[in-house]
Scaffold this motif. Structure first.
Motif, PDB file in Angstrom:
ATOM      1  N   GLN A 185       0.828  -1.213   0.000  1.00 30.94           N
ATOM      2  CA  GLN A 185       0.000   0.000   0.000  1.00 30.94           C
ATOM      3  C   GLN A 185       0.864   1.266   0.000  1.00 30.94           C
ATOM      4  OE1 GLN A 185      -2.922  -0.974  -0.686  1.00 30.94           O
ATOM      5  NE2 GLN A 185      -2.280  -3.050  -0.174  1.00 30.94           N
ATOM      6  N   GLY A 234      -3.863   0.938  -5.181  1.00 28.88           N
ATOM      7  CA  GLY A 234      -4.439  -0.199  -4.472  1.00 28.88           C
ATOM      8  C   GLY A 234      -4.717  -1.374  -5.392  1.00 28.88           C
ATOM      9  N   GLY A 269       1.322  -8.494  -3.228  1.00 30.43           N
ATOM     10  CA  GLY A 269       0.634  -7.691  -2.223  1.00 30.43           C
ATOM     11  C   GLY A 269      -0.150  -6.510  -2.761  1.00 30.43           C
ATOM     12  N   VAL A 270       0.071  -6.152  -4.022  1.00 25.71           N
ATOM     13  CA  VAL A 270      -0.684  -5.027  -4.588  1.00 25.71           C
ATOM     14  C   VAL A 270      -2.147  -5.355  -4.830  1.00 25.71           C
ATOM     15  CG1 VAL A 270       1.300  -3.960  -5.694  1.00 25.71           C
ATOM     16  CG2 VAL A 270      -0.073  -5.626  -6.947  1.00 25.71           C
ATOM     17  N   SER A 271      -2.576  -6.550  -4.584  1.00 25.96           N
ATOM     18  CA  SER A 271      -3.859  -7.151  -4.992  1.00 25.96           C
ATOM     19  C   SER A 271      -3.863  -7.422  -6.497  1.00 25.96           C
ATOM     20  CB  SER A 271      -5.127  -6.445  -4.505  1.00 25.96           C
ATOM     21  OG  SER A 271      -5.047  -5.097  -4.290  1.00 25.96           O
ATOM     22  N   GLY A 310      -3.659  -7.988   0.053  1.00 24.48           N
ATOM     23  CA  GLY A 310      -3.636  -6.695  -0.619  1.00 24.48           C
ATOM     24  C   GLY A 310      -5.021  -6.103  -0.771  1.00 24.48           C
ATOM     25  N   VAL A 311      -6.033  -6.961  -0.966  1.00 22.60           N
ATOM     26  CA  VAL A 311      -7.403  -6.462  -1.072  1.00 22.60           C
ATOM     27  C   VAL A 311      -7.812  -5.817   0.248  1.00 22.60           C
ATOM     28  CG1 VAL A 311      -9.804  -7.090  -1.440  1.00 22.60           C
ATOM     29  CG2 VAL A 311      -8.020  -8.214  -2.767  1.00 22.60           C
ATOM     30  N   SER A 332      -5.816  -2.530   0.766  1.00 23.53           N
ATOM     31  CA  SER A 332      -6.226  -1.314   0.074  1.00 23.53           C
ATOM     32  C   SER A 332      -7.582  -0.823   0.567  1.00 23.53           C
ATOM     33  CB  SER A 332      -6.180  -1.473  -1.448  1.00 23.53           C
ATOM     34  OG  SER A 332      -6.703  -2.680  -1.857  1.00 23.53           O
TER      35      SER A 332
HETATM   36 NA    NA Z   1      -4.419  -3.603  -2.897  1.00 21.26          NA
END
Ligand code: NA
Ligand code: NA
Ligand code: NA
Lengths: 86, 379, 86, 379, 379, 86
Positions: free
Chosen positions: B114, B148, B327-329, B362-363, B366
């Motif tokens: 994030q 996100g 991890g960024v989704s 990640g979801v 964000s």
């Molecule tokens: Na994310």
């Protein structure tokens, strides 16, 4: 409005209306013929190049170009729009 | 007699009324559809968004106006925040958090990624030094959430903080999510050594049913205690997940995973597309948003990988730092990319399941970041 | 607001934001670990007691207790609420 | 003490409040349900319309009123135009335009059949000479669209040009669409020679995937350039078709073809039925509409067949003029009728696929005609 | 500079804003979810209701407020009465009235069981003698309908007569419906002799298709003539049933039985849950409602069984009085309980099909009772 | 309103309510019996006439009659309504 005038409007509307319907669909006939020709040409070329476009996961090179494309296309659009408005 | 002549006829054609901006925006719509159909870029959203852009830029028809179909859908579903929240419910119902429950520490990878959001926030504000840009804190926050890598979160936040930028933000968010396979690998390779990429992780432990049922409550509880502003997003995500994992409401879980999410996706896409009007999209702001979006994804990926390297050290080499990139989704694309890059180095190293942990983290991450921005800036 | 102040707000927001994100997810790590331990303990006990909870039709005794539970729980909640408010 | 006696009790019964008009309209509702269930007349719409008519004529209950269920559905879905447009999206997603793409010239058959619309418009205006009739140009246009033989188009146009006549127009449109197998064959036989009916047409060429994907864009492009007032209808039709043909949004295409169209059909039917109130339906206007509707179908069929005969001459006998009758739309009923009449003359002559071209052309044709009427009269 | 410090940060946490009432209501929500998931108490509704209770009691988030997701859903779907009516349509589409058609006399069992409603009405009024209670006639009527053992009917009536009590009434109705297997058997055993419970009933006659198609019309006709205030409920129930039995609208019947009822159930549950706020639920009224609800079920069961005993005498022993208990509705739970209690006495006595008659009669009976209460009290 | 009056209203409502419920469902019993008889008679007659009604595509003659029926029914309804109102 007297009925006669209404009828006159109606006749007017009928002539214009059928005219537009026929014009529209006639132009569509030619548009479709052009489109089909184009589509067949593209499919033929693609047939020889292999079925590249339908690979679900992007290959690096292909997409890198395209990402350039996306930004380039939008940038061009914005520039053009701004130059016209100002 | 009603006058029905050639002059009003001509005035009722599109040719007589088309403005350049509209033509350009239809071109943008076509470009999005092209990317969706030919390049398979997030087609479920970019196709409706692109078509919505075309429809709402047709002169005279007013389809995107307040009485038009798309305008009505926008005001019912996006202005109210209903559509992104229903999508989040569907995402919850579709997601198996098992991998995350088996490896709770991977939540930190989801946290690190994030960083992309907040650096982009700074970037957006710094862009104000460039003449032509004038982003407020709220607008900068809405732009930052692109980092996100989560579509519904971005749309939800943009609809609250910067509705005028919503079109550009949604387009950027989904485009870059589709571009994850291009953006991430070079960064991942740059920041890791071959030895690190080579790490094989041990198999995930079995997660039992009760853990999966309790998980949504644990997440929701923390959200209630610490960050109630994230509760709409986290609440619907955990509700959807509970429908899935409870095992007693199969009908409802099926509806959330299929009917509701499909119907809402069509309408959400069309309505977002209706915000792609020339005067709102064809601005210098959009270029800034596209640039910042790419920047956000890069920073997020890098932060995730670096946190992965830290965990690699701390655990004495048990963690493959590549999974930090997930991890960024951008579920499940980012996890697949991790798997692919891992296989390049070691043909027997399947990281997919290990990457699913940080990916779903990640979801949550964000959604938490969105809650923070709402609480701090949205007031 | 001058850009410098905006940036300062942004830095502030970044520090606080990343702090909260990390705190939140770190606490969640421990919450999940606790939850998992609890869940495994419960499942183990249940495993020996048999898979009682998943019987679709209620057995008389079990449910009678529980109905007491429901009314008891809600009554307790109401009493507590009233005692606090008044 | 609240008074709860026999007198207010009696006053709360239906018997004490039933008016003759309501009883008659319930009878009309029952007749529509009878036709739907026993005679299989367009049951998907006539059954809900008939039941809606019964429900909204129940005294005291106010189900069709502004606070009642059907009244609410009407104001949300039909007054706004949303329901017919969603049905059009579903029709697009359900329709394979391949036969039309293989034979673009059959578009002219779809054009000719719209003659029924405009002659009926004249007829409705001429009916004003009969005492008791007083149709405005807008009302005459809404009635005329029955000749388009397309339910959602008729409901969409009537909701814009003549909401008071909507009930009668919808009932007439769907009833006559169901009556196509009775109305068309005599006209087709009368206007063609046995030799003409005997013509076997050559097999359709293969249509490739790209053509099918480009087709909706071609139609929409012309609509944008020439007739933006038809853009809501044509736009949603082509959007639905693109969902189908793009091949990348299977979930959305499925939702448009099933969940959305089914749910909307139930609500659309009930809401149209709520407009079947005695004071709006049991008027001399309704008799005029029913008569004009039959007239419209006959003229449309005849015009299609005559255009078929012209194409038969021009092509040196390659076109079987019967397929012109399918130009009225009424998909797929009219195409099946063509096939049946063709088989009467020549047992090996299957015209079904050839008739599908003009059949779907008729859908586009009547949407175009609706756009013209909206642009010229709707202002 | 926007002030972003620790003090506003703390003020934005849930901890700083949680009130005791909210914590307690979240506990109630968790209890409902526990009952739904672990004890399988009507999970399709109690799970969403419980989760809705948690979400709407989160401080600051305002999810149950007029701009929040659940508040919006409530005002669109429950305040208008739309959701319970759509559920009733689905119930109609899911119900086979064949057993009732084969044994029309069992309607009287469905009538007798409504006695629970009216005795509870008296009970609620009598409770006013206890200090702290002050139920109006409208509120007492809304509480009494819990005795109808029918969720959507209870929600529909409560939304019209006593919106403030809706949460407690819905929770009580669904909880006791789930408790039918505990509440009913002792009463059934107490009121019947072993000889009576031992009666084997003759096999049901075959019911033909036409009877099933005409049945909804018969019910609706009587409703129109005698009790139009019950027409929204009875109308949608019979409409759903006609969709099912007509056999010509398979698509619509499927949509009513699946997509629509599933989607609406999720939203209905969440929206009902949003009414579980501390100040409306944590009152002495709620205790009264829970007590009266249990009372209502007992009286209804007893009245049904006693009417069963009367029919047992009148028919010379052909009727097993146990099936009277199914008259409270609670489909299909009550019928299953009858079957189970019957099997206890006679291992070869399967009463399930015979109990389905009074069971579905109970649905009609409580809709009729709701109509009476609306007509007499709702004005 | 005093509680006694409320209770009186309640008793009144109970008597009327149960009366209507029983009347309603009793009438429904007879309506259903009549309906069943009618339905069986119709099905029997149809059984001998063949399963004509369930043919999906209309035969010409049958439908022509019916179309007359539709217009006739609606015309009759309109006439009756107009004659009553005026
Ligand atoms: Na994310
Ligand atoms: Na047509
Ligand atoms: Na009942």
């Amino acid at each position: 409005m007297p009925i006669e005038d209404l009828l006159l409007s109606g006749v007017n509307l009928m002539l214009l209306g059928m005219g537009i319907v026929f014009t529209f669909l006639l132009v569509l006939v030619f548009a479709m013929k052009g489109m089909s020709k184009l589509a067949m040409a593209v499919m033929e070329r693609q047939g020889t190049v292999s079925t590249h476009a339908s690979t679900p996961v992007l290959s690096g090179q292909d997409s890198a170009t395209m990402r350039g494309d996306l930004v380039a296309v939008i940038s061009a659009a914005i520039n053009q729009y701004r130059s016209i408005r100002h | 007699m009603v006058e029905i002549g050639l002059e009003p006829l001509w005035q009722s054609t599109g040719l007589a009324n088309l403005e350049w901006g509209q033509v350009l925006m239809m071109g943008v719509g076509c470009a999005l559809i092209y990317l969706a159909v030919v390049k398979k870029f997030e087609p479920l959203l970019l196709l409706p968004i692109g078509f919505g852009a075309i429809l709402s830029n047709i002169p005279l028809a007013g389809i995107g106006g307040s009485d038009g179909l798309l305008g009505l859908i926008y005001s019912v579903g996006i202005e109210t925040g209903v559509f992104p929240l229903l999508i989040f419910m569907g995402v919850g119902a579709l997601t198996d958090f098992g991998a995350l429950i088996a490896m709770p520490w991977t939540l930190l990878l989801g946290a690190a990624a994030q960083f992309g959001i907040f650096v982009t926030l700074l970037g957006a504000l710094a862009l104000n030094f460039v003449p032509g840009f004038d982003f407020t804190l709220a607008e900068a926050s809405a732009i930052a959430i692109i980092g996100g890598a989560d579509g519904p979160t971005a749309i939800f936040l943009a609809s609250r903080l910067a509705p005028d930028l919503l079109g550009a933000i949604a387009v950027a968010a989904y485009s870059y999510m589709a571009l994850v396979p291009i953006i991430q690998p070079p960064i991942m390779r740059l920041l890791t050594t071959e030895a690190e990429r080579n790490v094989e992780m041990q198999q995930l432990r079995h997660v039992n049913k009760l853990e999966k049922v309790l998980f949504p409550f644990a997440v929701l509880l923390l959200c209630i205690i610490f960050l109630p502003s994230a509760a709409p997003l986290i609440g619907m995500l955990t509700f959807g997940n509970l429908l899935r994992e409870s095992g007693v409401v199969e009908r409802l879980s099926h509806a959330a995973q299929n009917e509701i999410i499909n119907i809402v996706t069509i309408f959400l896409g069309l309505a977002v597309g209706s915000k792609l009007s020339a005067d709102k999209f064809l601005t210098i702001d959009t270029l800034g948003i596209l640039t910042l979006g790419a920047f956000a994804f890069c920073i997020g990926t890098a932060a995730g990988v670096i946190m992965g390297k830290i965990m690699h050290r701390v655990t004495g080499g048990k963690v493959n730092p590549l999974i930090g990139a997930a991890g960024v989704s951008a579920v499940p694309m980012a996890a697949r990319v991790v798997n692919k890059v891992g296989l390049e180095t070691n043909h027997h190293n399947f990281l997919l399941m290990h990457a699913m942990g940080p990916n779903v983290a990640g979801v949550i991450g964000s959604a938490v970041a969105a809650g923070i921005l709402l609480a701090m800036v949205g007031g």
